[in-house]
Design a protein around this motif. Structure first.
Motif, PDB file in Angstrom:
ATOM      1  N   ALA A  13       0.879  -1.256  -0.126  1.00 50.52           N
ATOM      2  CA  ALA A  13       0.048   0.101  -0.049  1.00 50.52           C
ATOM      3  C   ALA A  13       0.890   1.327   0.006  1.00 50.52           C
ATOM      4  O   ALA A  13       0.604   2.260  -0.519  1.00 50.52           O
ATOM      5  CB  ALA A  13      -0.915   0.111   1.144  1.00 50.52           C
ATOM      6  N   LEU A  14       2.010   1.204   0.865  1.00 48.93           N
ATOM      7  CA  LEU A  14       2.782   2.452   0.871  1.00 48.93           C
ATOM      8  C   LEU A  14       3.611   2.850  -0.323  1.00 48.93           C
ATOM      9  O   LEU A  14       3.875   3.748  -0.609  1.00 48.93           O
ATOM     10  CB  LEU A  14       3.724   2.109   1.935  1.00 48.93           C
ATOM     11  CG  LEU A  14       4.427   3.469   2.772  1.00 48.93           C
ATOM     12  CD1 LEU A  14       3.522   4.660   2.903  1.00 48.93           C
ATOM     13  CD2 LEU A  14       5.465   3.065   3.753  1.00 48.93           C
ATOM     14  N   LEU A  15       4.054   1.728  -0.991  1.00 50.94           N
ATOM     15  CA  LEU A  15       4.942   1.956  -1.987  1.00 50.94           C
ATOM     16  C   LEU A  15       4.507   1.461  -3.402  1.00 50.94           C
ATOM     17  O   LEU A  15       4.973   0.991  -4.532  1.00 50.94           O
ATOM     18  CB  LEU A  15       6.228   0.845  -1.883  1.00 50.94           C
ATOM     19  CG  LEU A  15       6.884   1.261  -0.585  1.00 50.94           C
ATOM     20  CD1 LEU A  15       8.016   0.204  -0.628  1.00 50.94           C
ATOM     21  CD2 LEU A  15       7.245   2.645  -0.577  1.00 50.94           C
ATOM     22  N   GLY A  16       3.127   1.859  -3.478  1.00 51.03           N
ATOM     23  CA  GLY A  16       2.242   1.547  -4.517  1.00 51.03           C
ATOM     24  C   GLY A  16       2.761   2.657  -5.851  1.00 51.03           C
ATOM     25  O   GLY A  16       3.561   3.886  -5.303  1.00 51.03           O
ATOM     26  N   ARG A  17       2.518   2.613  -6.914  1.00 55.20           N
ATOM     27  CA  ARG A  17       3.170   3.563  -7.914  1.00 55.20           C
ATOM     28  C   ARG A  17       2.987   5.238  -7.766  1.00 55.20           C
ATOM     29  O   ARG A  17       3.907   5.982  -7.734  1.00 55.20           O
ATOM     30  CB  ARG A  17       2.523   3.160  -9.297  1.00 55.20           C
ATOM     31  CG  ARG A  17       3.110   3.896 -10.508  1.00 55.20           C
ATOM     32  CD  ARG A  17       2.445   3.713 -11.778  1.00 55.20           C
ATOM     33  NE  ARG A  17       2.496   2.129 -12.026  1.00 55.20           N
ATOM     34  CZ  ARG A  17       2.024   1.503 -12.982  1.00 55.20           C
ATOM     35  NH1 ARG A  17       1.182   2.177 -13.954  1.00 55.20           N
ATOM     36  NH2 ARG A  17       2.108   0.200 -13.422  1.00 55.20           N
ATOM     37  N   ARG A  18       1.665   5.221  -7.393  1.00 57.17           N
ATOM     38  CA  ARG A  18       1.426   6.583  -6.875  1.00 57.17           C
ATOM     39  C   ARG A  18       2.223   7.247  -5.803  1.00 57.17           C
ATOM     40  O   ARG A  18       2.847   8.256  -5.791  1.00 57.17           O
ATOM     41  CB  ARG A  18      -0.070   7.111  -6.974  1.00 57.17           C
ATOM     42  CG  ARG A  18      -0.556   8.560  -6.828  1.00 57.17           C
ATOM     43  CD  ARG A  18      -2.077   8.381  -6.679  1.00 57.17           C
ATOM     44  NE  ARG A  18      -2.576   9.914  -6.512  1.00 57.17           N
ATOM     45  CZ  ARG A  18      -3.870  10.226  -6.521  1.00 57.17           C
ATOM     46  NH1 ARG A  18      -4.782   9.200  -6.474  1.00 57.17           N
ATOM     47  NH2 ARG A  18      -4.008  11.520  -6.156  1.00 57.17           N
ATOM     48  N   ARG A  19       2.063   6.556  -4.733  1.00 55.80           N
ATOM     49  CA  ARG A  19       2.843   7.167  -3.398  1.00 55.80           C
ATOM     50  C   ARG A  19       4.313   7.143  -3.594  1.00 55.80           C
ATOM     51  O   ARG A  19       5.042   7.884  -3.357  1.00 55.80           O
ATOM     52  CB  ARG A  19       2.441   6.189  -2.246  1.00 55.80           C
ATOM     53  CG  ARG A  19       2.341   7.002  -1.108  1.00 55.80           C
ATOM     54  CD  ARG A  19       2.004   5.891   0.135  1.00 55.80           C
ATOM     55  NE  ARG A  19       0.417   6.222   0.038  1.00 55.80           N
ATOM     56  CZ  ARG A  19      -0.171   7.087   0.778  1.00 55.80           C
ATOM     57  NH1 ARG A  19       0.388   7.944   1.346  1.00 55.80           N
ATOM     58  NH2 ARG A  19      -1.434   6.879   0.651  1.00 55.80           N
ATOM     59  N   ALA A  20       4.884   5.957  -4.235  1.00 58.69           N
ATOM     60  CA  ALA A  20       6.245   5.878  -4.477  1.00 58.69           C
ATOM     61  C   ALA A  20       6.762   7.046  -5.266  1.00 58.69           C
ATOM     62  O   ALA A  20       7.763   7.578  -4.980  1.00 58.69           O
ATOM     63  CB  ALA A  20       6.652   4.758  -5.174  1.00 58.69           C
ATOM     64  N   LEU A  21       5.881   7.569  -6.096  1.00 62.38           N
ATOM     65  CA  LEU A  21       6.302   8.487  -7.092  1.00 62.38           C
ATOM     66  C   LEU A  21       6.519  10.011  -6.385  1.00 62.38           C
ATOM     67  O   LEU A  21       7.405  10.745  -6.529  1.00 62.38           O
ATOM     68  CB  LEU A  21       5.285   8.833  -8.256  1.00 62.38           C
ATOM     69  CG  LEU A  21       5.466  10.147  -9.125  1.00 62.38           C
ATOM     70  CD1 LEU A  21       6.859   9.781  -9.970  1.00 62.38           C
ATOM     71  CD2 LEU A  21       4.328  10.138 -10.165  1.00 62.38           C
TER      72      LEU A  21
END
Length: 239
Positions: A13-21
């Protein structure tokens, strides 16, 4: 105290594409700024300390802490999916501690690593400045993650409150009001950095013994209270 399944779900959940960006924007900006400063002014110890302290530790680290700390549990509470997690035969402190470890790891990776890289670019770790600010970022990551994980547990507006703390209290009041500096994670971590450098390029308004006690106390108390609030959240759901 650590559950691999909870950790895996939290990382996902934390390192999904959007949040990781979002997490990667500020570290990349720090490195770009460091390259530009080095190209324009050359290697200078004071400039390196100013960039790593003024942007890295004062802005980048707390904001990444906000994103990672609140993101470790806040979205699950907001969309109600935390109910399924609470239905599992897991102790509430175990859930909180596992999510804290994930938040700390993410904050360290996205703050301490680019801080070290930026420090090496700026002055090649002259006077141990890059190492000092990297250690400060590591220490601050622990306290920030605990604080913002607690915020994510107790409030649906955790990101807003976290940003207010990071940008208003830490960056604004912490630089203008002497008394506020004593209650600043930034100043506590700077005390550790000052010990590493052993010089006057990195200074703190808080002594190392006091800073160490406060860092440990805030981390432990925030983690404990988050566990208590998660337990009460379960009871509220059952009612």
């Amino acid at each position: 105290m650590y559950d691999p399944t909870v950790a895996r779900l939290t990382y996902r959940a934390l390192l999904g594409r959007r949040r990781a960006l979002v997490l990667g924007v500020l570290p990349l900006l720090l490195i770009v700024i460091s390259m530009a400063v080095r190209g324009l002014s050359g290697a200078d110890d004071q400039t390196a300390a100013d960039v790593l302290g003024g942007f890295g530790l004062a802005t980048m680290v707390p904001i990444i802490g906000v994103i990672a700390g609140t993101g470790a549990i806040g979205p699950e509470i907001d969309d109600g999916s935390v109910v399924y997690l609470l239905a599992k035969p897991l102790k509430r402190p175990t859930i909180i501690f596992t999510k804290l470890i994930v938040a700390i790891a993410a904050t360290m990776v996205f703050s301490a690593v680019p801080t070290m890289v930026a420090g090496l670019i700026l002055n090649g770790n002259g006077q141990q400045i890059a190492v000092a600010y990297t250690v400060a970022a590591l220490v601050a990551s622990i306290a920030y993650s605990a604080l913002f994980l607690l915020l994510g547990t107790v409030s649906r507006h955790a990101v807003v409150f976290g940003l207010v703390y990071a940008l208003v209290w830490e960056a604004l009041f912490g630089s203008l009001v002497p008394g506020a500096r004593t209650l600043s994670v930034q100043q506590w971590s700077l005390a550790v950095a000052h010990k590493v450098t052993g010089g006057d390029l990195v200074t703190s308004d808080v002594g190392l013994p006091t800073a160490t006690v406060l860092l440990v106390a805030v981390t432990v108390l925030a983690t404990w209270y988050a566990g208590q609030k998660l337990r009460s959240l379960k009871l509220a759901g059952e009612e």
